[in-house]
Design a protein around this motif. Structure first.
Motif, short mmCIF file in Angstrom:
data_model
loop_
_atom_site.label_atom_id
_atom_site.label_comp_id
_atom_site.label_asym_id
_atom_site.label_seq_id
_atom_site.Cartn_x
_atom_site.Cartn_y
_atom_site.Cartn_z
N UNK A 107 -3.74 -12.05 5.76
CA UNK A 107 -5.25 -12.19 5.59
C UNK A 107 -6.01 -11.97 4.90
N UNK A 108 -6.47 -12.56 4.20
CA UNK A 108 -7.68 -12.46 2.87
C UNK A 108 -8.43 -11.51 3.61
N UNK A 168 -16.31 -6.70 3.82
CA UNK A 168 -17.21 -5.18 3.80
C UNK A 168 -17.22 -5.44 5.90
N UNK A 169 -16.57 -3.86 6.11
CA UNK A 169 -16.35 -3.67 7.13
C UNK A 169 -17.81 -3.49 8.02
N UNK A 170 -18.69 -3.48 7.52
CA UNK A 170 -20.19 -2.91 8.06
C UNK A 170 -20.42 -4.64 8.44
N UNK A 171 -19.90 -5.62 7.28
CA UNK A 171 -20.70 -7.09 7.87
C UNK A 171 -19.36 -7.99 7.98
N UNK A 172 -18.16 -8.04 8.93
CA UNK A 172 -16.93 -8.14 9.06
C UNK A 172 -17.55 -10.22 9.27
N UNK A 173 -18.73 -10.26 10.27
CA UNK A 173 -18.73 -11.55 11.31
C UNK A 173 -19.41 -12.55 9.98
N UNK A 174 -20.07 -11.94 8.89
CA UNK A 174 -20.04 -12.86 7.87
C UNK A 174 -18.16 -13.73 7.32
N UNK A 175 -17.96 -12.43 6.97
CA UNK A 175 -17.09 -13.00 6.53
C UNK A 175 -15.80 -14.07 7.17
N UNK A 176 -16.11 -13.85 8.36
CA UNK A 176 -15.83 -14.83 9.63
C UNK A 176 -16.25 -16.32 9.16
N UNK A 204 -23.39 -15.08 -0.81
CA UNK A 204 -23.64 -13.89 -2.01
C UNK A 204 -23.57 -12.56 -0.29
N UNK A 205 -22.13 -11.68 -0.73
CA UNK A 205 -22.47 -10.52 -0.03
C UNK A 205 -21.36 -9.16 -0.77
N UNK A 206 -20.77 -8.67 0.09
CA UNK A 206 -20.13 -7.43 -0.24
C UNK A 206 -18.80 -7.37 -0.01
N UNK A 207 -17.66 -6.87 -0.98
CA UNK A 207 -16.39 -7.00 -0.11
C UNK A 207 -15.68 -5.70 -0.80
#
Length: 543
Positions: free
Chosen positions: A151-152, A158-166, A181-184
């Motif tokens: 799972x990508x 980003x561990x501090x913003x996992x919800x954004x990726x989801x 735009x964000x951090x990965x």
């Protein structure tokens, strides 16, 4: 294609050959059967015998025509079969051609993905990695065998913003195109700034997977942050500068100038010379984009909205020529100018400034971004004017001093201007006033005499205090008779002053005059006027 067309042509030739052969056979065979019947009946070989045999044996007609009919049907079947063969061949060609196109597209897509600087990954409908390109490996540090089937989001979010990726994943799986735009996270745990694009892969209306694209924007973000810092620094410098700065849009002013020139057929200098009232129209054009606190303070304006409608009125008539020259210089392609200008603030007070104009890069044609810096030199200018005034005037009386008088007498003496008259006056009782009433009263008496002179003479006449109680006046274009009249007018004004005087002392002055005509020296005329003044003074003292 050409080879295929040749093959198709050969097939048609074969069908035609067989058809012709069948037709010939269908004609020859009944001919021979009829002849055999004629021989059996011992009939002669002629047309009547041929027809007779045909009439006696109707079966021969059936035999004869059957072969022709069968030949015709055979021909039709052959044509139909050939068309079917041609269609099959065409379909085969289309399939081959389309396969080649698909193969070329596949190769192009693979080359594009493999060589793209953007990290690209294909995911199945459960968001598991199916493939990655070399750019993905470079940015995130994962190899294909390490990431395949995983799972990508679990790998790079980003561990501090996992919800954004989801949320992005959820949107893409719902069939939406997502751009964020964000951090990965890289394999080594460090974070990278990326632009993220998630695109659902849909074939025949069914989503079969997801295409994920990641563009490294680290350099861009640093540049943007540096630009923001630079802009903030510039904004602070702009706002906090003690120099009055403002940014203006002159595009409407340029258009107006060009329109006036086109309509009149004259350049703007000639146009405004003939239509001076249009100068105000031109002056009020131009939109203030921004200005700093120093500009508001300089012009005594509350804000930009307060100054904008007064752009035409802040330009002093003294600087009209400089304003027009500035526009002409801009039309000639100048991008930087510096001039000494005279403005008026919103309260009408005169302002002296050194104005520097700079057309910002990219605005050379439109004039839509012009930066003005105005250095207030009012105090300095007034001080210079004060020093100039002091150097040329007598401080106590306000008339010119001896130095200026002598310069003007030398200048007029060298000119062809004639006649020129000179009046010299000397107070008779200054010492007496000083002794009886004090030096302040004496100073006042001198000022009163000077005021009488200012009333009696023209602006072009040079009135000067050349000694303690002695005055001299240069009168250009005044002959001897007029000079005597003017002298008498001064004496009359002294009498009038004394009649209304309340200071406790009377004014008295002795005057002499002389006139220089063509060929006369002013120095000689001055000496003559001085002598006549002393002669009159003697008379006054003897009274």
């Amino acid at each position: 294609m050409r080879l295929k067309n040749m093959k198709k042509l050969n097939n048609y030739s074969e069908v035609i050959k067989f058809t012709i052969a069948g037709a010939i056979s269908g004609i020859i065979f009944p001919f021979f059967s009829t002849n055999i019947e004629i021989i059996n009946q011992n009939l002669p070989f002629n047309s009547p015998s041929f027809l007779l045999v045909q009439q006696q044996n109707p079966l021969l007609w059936i035999i004869d025509t059957a072969i022709l009919i069968l030949g015709f049907f055979g021909y039709q079947v052959g044509i139909r079969q050939q068309k079917l063969l041609d269609q099959a061949s065409h379909l085969e060609y289309l399939v081959t051609e389309r396969s080649d196109e698909i193969l070329q597209q596949k190769l192009f897509y693979e080359a594009l993905v493999e060589n793209s600087p953007i990290a690209i990954t294909t995911l199945d409908q459960h968001h598991r990695v199916m493939s990655i390109n070399p750019a993905f490996e470079d940015i995130f540090g994962y190899r294909m065998d390490e990431i395949m089937g995983k799972n990508l989001d679990d790998l790079v979010s980003d561990p501090a913003n996992v919800q954004e990726a989801h949320e992005i994943t959820k949107g893409v799986l719902a069939g939406k195109t997502m751009r964020e735009f964000g951090k990965r996270r890289r394999k080594d745990g460090t974070l990278v700034d990326v632009e993220i694009l998630g695109e659902p892969i849909i074939i025949d209306g069914k989503r079969i997977g997801v295409l994920g694209l990641y563009r490294d924007i680290t350099v861009e973000k640093l540049a943007t942050e540096e630009l923001q810092v630079s802009e903030e620094r510039f904004r602070r410098l702009f706002q906090d500068s003690p120099v009055a700065l403002w940014l203006q849009d002159f595009s409407d002013k340029k258009q107006w100038v060009l329109d006036m020139q086109n309509k009149s057929g004259k350049d703007i200098r000639e146009f405004l010379k003939e239509h001076p009232e249009e100068f105000f129209t031109m002056s009020k054009l131009g939109k203030i984009i921004s200005l700093n606190a120093a500009s508001l303070f300089l012009f005594h304006a509350k804000d930009k909205a307060d100054l904008q409608p007064n752009l035409g009125s802040i330009v002093s008539d003294e600087s009209r020529k400089e304003q027009i020259n500035t526009i002409c210089s801009l039309l000639d392609g100048k991008t930087t100018l510096e001039k000494e200008m005279v403005y008026k603030n919103l309260e009408g007070k005169k302002l002296y400034v050194i104005a520097k104009l700079t057309v910002l890069p990219g605005s050379e044609e439109s004039w839509d971004r012009i930066l003005f810096s105005n250095v207030d030199i009012t105090e300095r200018k007034l001080a210079e004017e004060r020093l100039t005034y002091i150097s040329l005037h007598d401080i106590m009386t306000g008339v010119y001093n001896r130095a200026f008088f002598e310069e003007e007498m030398a200048r007029m003496g060298k000119s062809r201007l004639r006649p020129i008259s000179i009046l010299i006056g000397d107070m008779d009782n200054l010492k007496k006033i000083n002794d009886l009433h004090g030096h302040q009263a004496g100073d006042l008496a001198l000022q009163q005499i000077a005021n009488i002179f200012k009333k009696c003479f023209r602006s072009e006449d040079v009135i000067a205090r050349i000694g303690g109680d002695e005055f001299s006046i240069l009168l250009p274009n005044v002959d001897a008779n007029l000079a005597k009249q003017i002298k008498q007018r001064v004496l009359d004004q002294v009498v009038i002053h004394n009649q209304s005087n309340t200071e406790g002392f009377q004014l008295s002055i002795s005057m002499g005059c002389g006139t220089a005509n063509k060929g006369d020296l002013l120095a000689d005329v001055f000496q003559l006027a001085d002598e006549r003044m002393y002669q009159e003074k003697q008379k006054n003292n003897n009274k």
